[in-house]
Write a protein that holds these residues in place. Sequence first.
Motif, short mmCIF file in Angstrom:
data_model
loop_
_atom_site.label_atom_id
_atom_site.label_comp_id
_atom_site.label_asym_id
_atom_site.label_seq_id
_atom_site.Cartn_x
_atom_site.Cartn_y
_atom_site.Cartn_z
N PRO A 186 0.80 -1.23 0.00
CA PRO A 186 0.00 0.00 0.00
C PRO A 186 0.83 1.29 0.00
CG PRO A 186 -0.08 -1.06 2.14
CD PRO A 186 0.64 -1.98 1.24
N ASP A 187 2.16 1.17 0.18
CA ASP A 187 3.00 2.37 0.21
C ASP A 187 3.33 2.91 -1.18
OD1 ASP A 187 3.04 2.19 2.96
OD2 ASP A 187 4.93 1.10 3.03
N ILE A 188 3.04 2.15 -2.22
CA ILE A 188 3.30 2.63 -3.58
C ILE A 188 2.24 3.69 -3.91
CG2 ILE A 188 3.40 2.04 -6.03
CD1 ILE A 188 4.24 -0.76 -5.23
N PRO A 189 2.67 4.91 -4.26
CA PRO A 189 1.69 5.95 -4.60
C PRO A 189 0.83 5.53 -5.79
CG PRO A 189 3.88 6.90 -4.32
CD PRO A 189 4.04 5.41 -4.31
N TRP A 190 -0.46 5.82 -5.72
CA TRP A 190 -1.39 5.41 -6.77
C TRP A 190 -0.98 5.97 -8.12
CZ3 TRP A 190 -3.89 8.88 -9.76
CH2 TRP A 190 -3.98 10.19 -9.28
N TRP A 191 -0.50 7.21 -8.15
CA TRP A 191 -0.19 7.85 -9.42
C TRP A 191 1.06 7.24 -10.06
CZ3 TRP A 191 4.45 10.30 -9.93
CH2 TRP A 191 5.12 10.65 -8.75
N VAL A 192 2.00 6.77 -9.25
CA VAL A 192 3.19 6.10 -9.80
C VAL A 192 2.78 4.78 -10.46
CG1 VAL A 192 5.39 5.00 -9.23
CG2 VAL A 192 4.79 7.19 -8.18
#
Length: 161
Positions: free
Chosen positions: A35-41
Amino acid sequence: MIGLLSTTFGVSVASALLPLISVELFAVGLVLKEPDIPWWVLALVIATGQIGGKLLHYYAARGNIRLPAFMRREKKEKPETKGRWKAWLDQFRENCRTRPVWAGTILLISAAASLPPFAAVAIIAGWAKVPVSTFLITGFIGRFARFGALAAAPAAMAAWL
């Protein structure tokens, strides 16, 4: 994180080429696991991979990429018939040529909602000679919106509940 994003890019290209692979399921699983991966990335990586893969379909339909022999249709010496499907495709090609905003809108909606399926629209857009810039820009924006919403959905649901 770089390894996960590289894998995500590979899966997104593969899913663009082979419809049996679901990048949507992969993305949801990845967001739930990491969940730490930014959605936009995540959306940026997937949209880039998807457009890269669909660009191969686009160029193949346009005739810029020569397909292997088993994937090409043999030209038969028979009189040209004009069925409903051929008439629809000819009308679509003419609409793309004379109404570029209409063609861009169809591409954008298909890329975002997959209705009609973006795989089919990418092929038809190549065949209809839609400008590559229109295909890339509208396709990328639509795919980014689609996968951005998908990547942000689990966090939005968790915050809402």
